[in-house]
Design an enzyme around this catalytic site. Structure first.
Site, PDB file in Angstrom:
ATOM      1  N   ARG A  21       0.959  -1.255   0.100  1.00 54.54           N
ATOM      2  CA  ARG A  21      -0.337  -0.398   0.429  1.00 54.54           C
ATOM      3  C   ARG A  21       1.023   1.405   0.167  1.00 54.54           C
ATOM      4  O   ARG A  21       0.294   2.651   0.061  1.00 54.54           O
ATOM      5  CB  ARG A  21      -1.022   0.229   1.195  1.00 54.54           C
ATOM      6  CG  ARG A  21      -1.661  -0.841   1.568  1.00 54.54           C
ATOM      7  CD  ARG A  21      -3.508  -0.417   0.129  1.00 54.54           C
ATOM      8  NE  ARG A  21      -4.234  -1.600   0.446  1.00 54.54           N
ATOM      9  CZ  ARG A  21      -4.995  -1.558   1.076  1.00 54.54           C
ATOM     10  NH1 ARG A  21      -5.640  -0.616   1.832  1.00 54.54           N
ATOM     11  NH2 ARG A  21      -6.045  -2.981   1.335  1.00 54.54           N
ATOM     12  N   ARG A  71      -3.852   6.976  -0.330  1.00 50.73           N
ATOM     13  CA  ARG A  71      -4.529   8.160   0.976  1.00 50.73           C
ATOM     14  C   ARG A  71      -3.399   8.519   1.486  1.00 50.73           C
ATOM     15  O   ARG A  71      -3.390   9.590   2.118  1.00 50.73           O
ATOM     16  CB  ARG A  71      -5.646   7.025   1.517  1.00 50.73           C
ATOM     17  CG  ARG A  71      -6.181   7.380   0.583  1.00 50.73           C
ATOM     18  CD  ARG A  71      -7.344   6.761   1.246  1.00 50.73           C
ATOM     19  NE  ARG A  71      -7.491   5.284   2.404  1.00 50.73           N
ATOM     20  CZ  ARG A  71      -8.246   4.505   2.708  1.00 50.73           C
ATOM     21  NH1 ARG A  71      -8.967   5.119   3.148  1.00 50.73           N
ATOM     22  NH2 ARG A  71      -7.395   3.113   2.586  1.00 50.73           N
ATOM     23  N   ARG A 115      -6.239  11.916  -7.248  1.00 49.30           N
ATOM     24  CA  ARG A 115      -7.925  10.676  -7.013  1.00 49.30           C
ATOM     25  C   ARG A 115      -9.491  11.030  -6.951  1.00 49.30           C
ATOM     26  O   ARG A 115     -10.234  10.766  -7.093  1.00 49.30           O
ATOM     27  CB  ARG A 115      -7.528   9.382  -6.028  1.00 49.30           C
ATOM     28  CG  ARG A 115      -6.837   8.272  -6.105  1.00 49.30           C
ATOM     29  CD  ARG A 115      -8.014   7.387  -7.048  1.00 49.30           C
ATOM     30  NE  ARG A 115      -9.290   7.660  -6.396  1.00 49.30           N
ATOM     31  CZ  ARG A 115      -9.572   6.447  -5.227  1.00 49.30           C
ATOM     32  NH1 ARG A 115      -8.548   6.542  -4.847  1.00 49.30           N
ATOM     33  NH2 ARG A 115     -11.059   6.854  -5.220  1.00 49.30           N
ATOM     34  N   ASP A 159      -6.617  -3.162  -7.255  1.00 42.97           N
ATOM     35  CA  ASP A 159      -6.970  -3.761  -6.115  1.00 42.97           C
ATOM     36  C   ASP A 159      -7.846  -5.300  -6.963  1.00 42.97           C
ATOM     37  O   ASP A 159      -7.601  -5.401  -7.495  1.00 42.97           O
ATOM     38  CB  ASP A 159      -8.260  -3.033  -5.644  1.00 42.97           C
ATOM     39  CG  ASP A 159      -9.099  -3.376  -4.460  1.00 42.97           C
ATOM     40  OD1 ASP A 159      -8.628  -2.828  -3.080  1.00 42.97           O
ATOM     41  OD2 ASP A 159      -9.833  -4.294  -3.675  1.00 42.97           O
ATOM     42  N   TYR A 184     -14.583 -12.113   0.125  1.00 42.34           N
ATOM     43  CA  TYR A 184     -15.578 -10.896   0.295  1.00 42.34           C
ATOM     44  C   TYR A 184     -17.045 -11.765  -0.483  1.00 42.34           C
ATOM     45  O   TYR A 184     -17.529 -11.178  -0.137  1.00 42.34           O
ATOM     46  CB  TYR A 184     -14.603 -10.412  -0.432  1.00 42.34           C
ATOM     47  CG  TYR A 184     -13.729  -9.480   0.233  1.00 42.34           C
ATOM     48  CD1 TYR A 184     -14.423  -8.067   1.048  1.00 42.34           C
ATOM     49  CD2 TYR A 184     -12.277  -9.210  -0.088  1.00 42.34           C
ATOM     50  CE1 TYR A 184     -13.171  -7.779   1.749  1.00 42.34           C
ATOM     51  CE2 TYR A 184     -10.754  -8.622   0.461  1.00 42.34           C
ATOM     52  CZ  TYR A 184     -12.282  -7.640   1.680  1.00 42.34           C
ATOM     53  OH  TYR A 184     -11.029  -6.604   2.684  1.00 42.34           O
TER      54      TYR A 184
HETATM   55  O1  CP3 Z   1      -0.035   0.778  -3.392  1.00 44.90           O
HETATM   56  C1  CP3 Z   1      -0.360  -0.201  -3.482  1.00 44.90           C
HETATM   57  O2  CP3 Z   1       0.026  -1.656  -2.387  1.00 44.90           O
HETATM   58  C2  CP3 Z   1      -0.890  -1.330  -4.804  1.00 44.90           C
HETATM   59  C3  CP3 Z   1      -1.981  -0.871  -4.511  1.00 44.90           C
HETATM   60  C4  CP3 Z   1      -3.196  -1.694  -3.478  1.00 44.90           C
HETATM   61  C5  CP3 Z   1      -4.423  -2.114  -3.296  1.00 44.90           C
HETATM   62  N1  CP3 Z   1      -5.450  -2.933  -2.973  1.00 44.90           N
HETATM   63  C6  CP3 Z   1      -4.933  -0.373  -3.746  1.00 44.90           C
HETATM   64  C7  CP3 Z   1      -6.061   0.389  -2.487  1.00 44.90           C
HETATM   65  C8  CP3 Z   1      -2.818  -3.737  -3.200  1.00 44.90           C
HETATM   66  C9  CP3 Z   1      -1.879  -4.173  -3.605  1.00 44.90           C
HETATM   67  C10 CP3 Z   1      -4.071  -3.563  -3.060  1.00 44.90           C
HETATM   68  C11 CP3 Z   1      -4.505  -4.692  -2.407  1.00 44.90           C
HETATM   69  C12 CP3 Z   1      -6.144  -5.525  -1.280  1.00 44.90           C
HETATM   70  N2  CP3 Z   1      -6.774  -5.280  -1.873  1.00 44.90           N
HETATM   71  C13 CP3 Z   1      -5.629  -5.909  -0.449  1.00 44.90           C
HETATM   72  C14 CP3 Z   1      -4.405  -7.456   0.016  1.00 44.90           C
HETATM   73  C15 CP3 Z   1      -3.985  -6.523   0.818  1.00 44.90           C
HETATM   74  C16 CP3 Z   1      -4.061  -6.217   1.980  1.00 44.90           C
HETATM   75  O3  CP3 Z   1      -3.894  -5.203   2.831  1.00 44.90           O
HETATM   76  O4  CP3 Z   1      -3.352  -6.938   3.108  1.00 44.90           O
HETATM   77  C17 CP3 Z   1      -7.327  -5.964   0.346  1.00 44.90           C
HETATM   78  C18 CP3 Z   1      -7.829  -7.289   1.003  1.00 44.90           C
HETATM   79  C19 CP3 Z   1      -8.254  -5.100  -0.552  1.00 44.90           C
HETATM   80  C20 CP3 Z   1      -9.188  -5.301  -0.534  1.00 44.90           C
HETATM   81  C21 CP3 Z   1      -9.153  -3.752   0.029  1.00 44.90           C
HETATM   82  N3  CP3 Z   1      -9.128  -2.895  -1.535  1.00 44.90           N
HETATM   83  C22 CP3 Z   1      -9.578  -2.585   1.037  1.00 44.90           C
HETATM   84  C23 CP3 Z   1      -9.946  -3.728   2.878  1.00 44.90           C
HETATM   85  C24 CP3 Z   1     -10.173  -1.625   0.938  1.00 44.90           C
HETATM   86  C25 CP3 Z   1      -9.426  -0.325   1.422  1.00 44.90           C
HETATM   87  C26 CP3 Z   1     -10.348   0.255   2.023  1.00 44.90           C
HETATM   88  C27 CP3 Z   1     -10.312   1.523   2.609  1.00 44.90           C
HETATM   89  O5  CP3 Z   1     -10.674   2.619   2.622  1.00 44.90           O
HETATM   90  O6  CP3 Z   1      -9.406   2.037   3.820  1.00 44.90           O
HETATM   91  C28 CP3 Z   1      -9.790  -1.568  -0.411  1.00 44.90           C
HETATM   92  C29 CP3 Z   1      -9.563  -0.116  -0.983  1.00 44.90           C
HETATM   93  C30 CP3 Z   1      -7.590   0.231  -1.496  1.00 44.90           C
HETATM   94  N4  CP3 Z   1      -7.425  -0.479  -2.275  1.00 44.90           N
HETATM   95  C31 CP3 Z   1      -7.230   1.349  -1.948  1.00 44.90           C
HETATM   96  C32 CP3 Z   1      -6.059   1.404  -2.021  1.00 44.90           C
HETATM   97  C33 CP3 Z   1      -5.106   2.316  -2.343  1.00 44.90           C
HETATM   98  C34 CP3 Z   1      -8.063   2.716  -0.637  1.00 44.90           C
HETATM   99  C35 CP3 Z   1      -9.299   3.603  -1.662  1.00 44.90           C
HETATM  100  C36 CP3 Z   1      -9.107   4.755  -1.812  1.00 44.90           C
HETATM  101  O7  CP3 Z   1      -7.795   5.520  -1.885  1.00 44.90           O
HETATM  102  O8  CP3 Z   1     -10.188   5.464  -1.857  1.00 44.90           O
END
Ligand code: CP3
Length: 360
Positions: free
Chosen positions: A41, A45, A54, A90, A165
């Site tokens: 990540r 944000r 974004r 994602d 999910y």
């Molecule tokens: O920088 C990176 O690591 C690359 C991008 C990335 C994202 N999601 C972007 C993202 C990666 C590798 C993921 C994987 C992902 N997505 C996982 C496995 C990684 C982990 O954290 O264990 C999981 C479980 C998800 C599912 C998911 N998507 C979650 C739990 C969330 C967060 C929700 C929140 O708002 O807190 C997301 C959304 C997400 N994916 C964001 C990002 C940057 C945040 C959304 C945003 O910026 O609007």
């Protein structure tokens, strides 16, 4: 790498510009000038430049805009000087690509409109074809051209985490519906994770074919399972994914949170490198994973909220524990992802510190 690995489907693949990068050398257990570091990540944000680009664009839509994906993926590379980029996307993007009604709600995570609970529901999980994701191929191509000698890590969600999910309909603490299917309808469960293994394999292949030089399989929530259940209900599907991408000979990383008891099995699934959260010191993890595999991790992300000298002491402890691996095969990372409220400058300082403190 083992000589038993068959040649890549497209024949002998050319060595990319990143082949001799510190990250890929460490992944191959070759000598490195310093320990490579990147952060799960790292794009997101915590970065003001991310929030800016974004603005007004929903998360999943942003994943389908190649120029935007390129820019967001590059942001942490420019700012922190990390040793690898992770593709901005994602784990639910391939589900959306096969027609699942999924949205990512800010501060919540993926939400599925109609959860998958029955045999009839399974029909909605059709195979993923390369043509379903032209935007991924395009974004990876743009990135690899721009990144040059910096490797791009592709990724996907592992079958269990994706299933959690799909079956729950969103994030969960206890996975009751998921486990009810796993324990109560093992045949239906096996078919579900097998379909997901195929979708995940296809998503990873698309990224590798387009130029990603390593992959990470996120089984973020597998730590909810006891080892016997993992072995019975999850290992076959995750193994199928690692086998599917083995011919490409790119390093394969396998990560989950709270997986201390599963580290050996997660290695067995076919990973070259096992990601470790902060609960198990790397020297202990090395014993659990066994010889021949690398380790990635594992600073407690929350340490980044402490003063710099504490961050450095804790980072040094991680580097020392990794010496159990014999000087290579360690990729420094956090034990889980960067948190949105983290100070980006603390992350930049940590990268410089890891490079300096591990110089050899
Ligand atoms: O920088 C990176 O690591 C690359 C991008 C990335 C994202 N999601 C972007 C993202 C990666 C590798 C993921 C994987 C992902 N997505 C996982 C496995 C990684 C982990 O954290 O264990 C999981 C479980 C998800 C599912 C998911 N998507 C979650 C739990 C969330 C967060 C929700 C929140 O708002 O807190 C997301 C959304 C997400 N994916 C964001 C990002 C940057 C945040 C959304 C945003 O910026 O609007």
């Amino acid at each position: 790498m083992s000589e038993s690995i068959p040649a890549a489907p497209s024949g002998q693949r050319p060595r990319g510009a990143a082949y001799d990068s510190v990250f890929l050398r460490a992944a191959r257990h070759e000598p490195v000038p310093h320990t490579p570091v990147w952060f799960m990540r790292q794009a997101g944000r915590s970065l003001p430049e991310y929030l800016k680009v974004r603005e007004g664009i929903p998360m999943l839509e942003s994943c389908m805009r190649p120029e935007l994906v390129k820019e967001i993926t590059l942001q942490p590379v420019r700012r922190h000087k990390v040793d690898a980029a992770i593709f901005f996307s994602d784990i639910v993007v391939p589900l959306k690509a096969v027609g699942i009604d999924v949205d990512i709600k800010a501060g919540v995570g993926p939400v599925i409109a109609d959860p998958i609970r029955t045999r009839a529901d399974l029909q909605r999980l059709r195979p993923l074809e390369p043509d379903d994701m032209p935007y991924i191929t395009e974004a990876v191509g743009l990135l690899v051209a721009e990144l040059g000698a910096t490797p791009l890590i592709g990724f996907a969600g592992a079958p269990f985490t994706l299933a959690s999910y799909l079956v729950e309909g969103g994030p969960s603490r206890s996975y009751e519906n998921t486990k009810a299917m796993m324990y109560g309808e093992p045949e239906l469960w096996a078919e579900l994770v097998d379909r997901l293994a195929d979708i995940t394999s296809a998503f990873l292949k698309i990224q590798i074919e387009a130029g990603a030089s390593a992959i990470q399989l996120f089984d973020s929530w597998a730590g909810a399972l006891a080892p016997d259940e993992y072995r019975r209900s999850v290992l076959p599907a995750s193994t199928k994914v690692f086998d599917a991408v083995a011919p490409y000979q790119v390093p394969r990383i396998h990560f989950g949170v709270n997986t201390g008891e599963l580290l050996g099995l997660m290695g067995q699934a076919g990973a070259d490198i096992v990601g470790v959260d902060w609960r198990v010191p790397l020297n202990v993890a090395a014993d659990r994973v066994g010889p021949g595999k690398g380790l990635q991790g594992n600073l407690d992300p929350a340490v980044l909220y402490a003063p710099t000298h504490v961050v450095e002491t804790k980072a040094r402890e991680v580097l020392h524990a990794a010496q159990a691996l014999g000087g290579s095969g360690h990729i420094f990372n956090l034990g889980h992802g960067v948190m949105p409220t983290m100070d980006p400058d603390a992350l930049t300082r940590l990268v410089a510190f890891v490079h300096e403190a591990s110089a050899r």
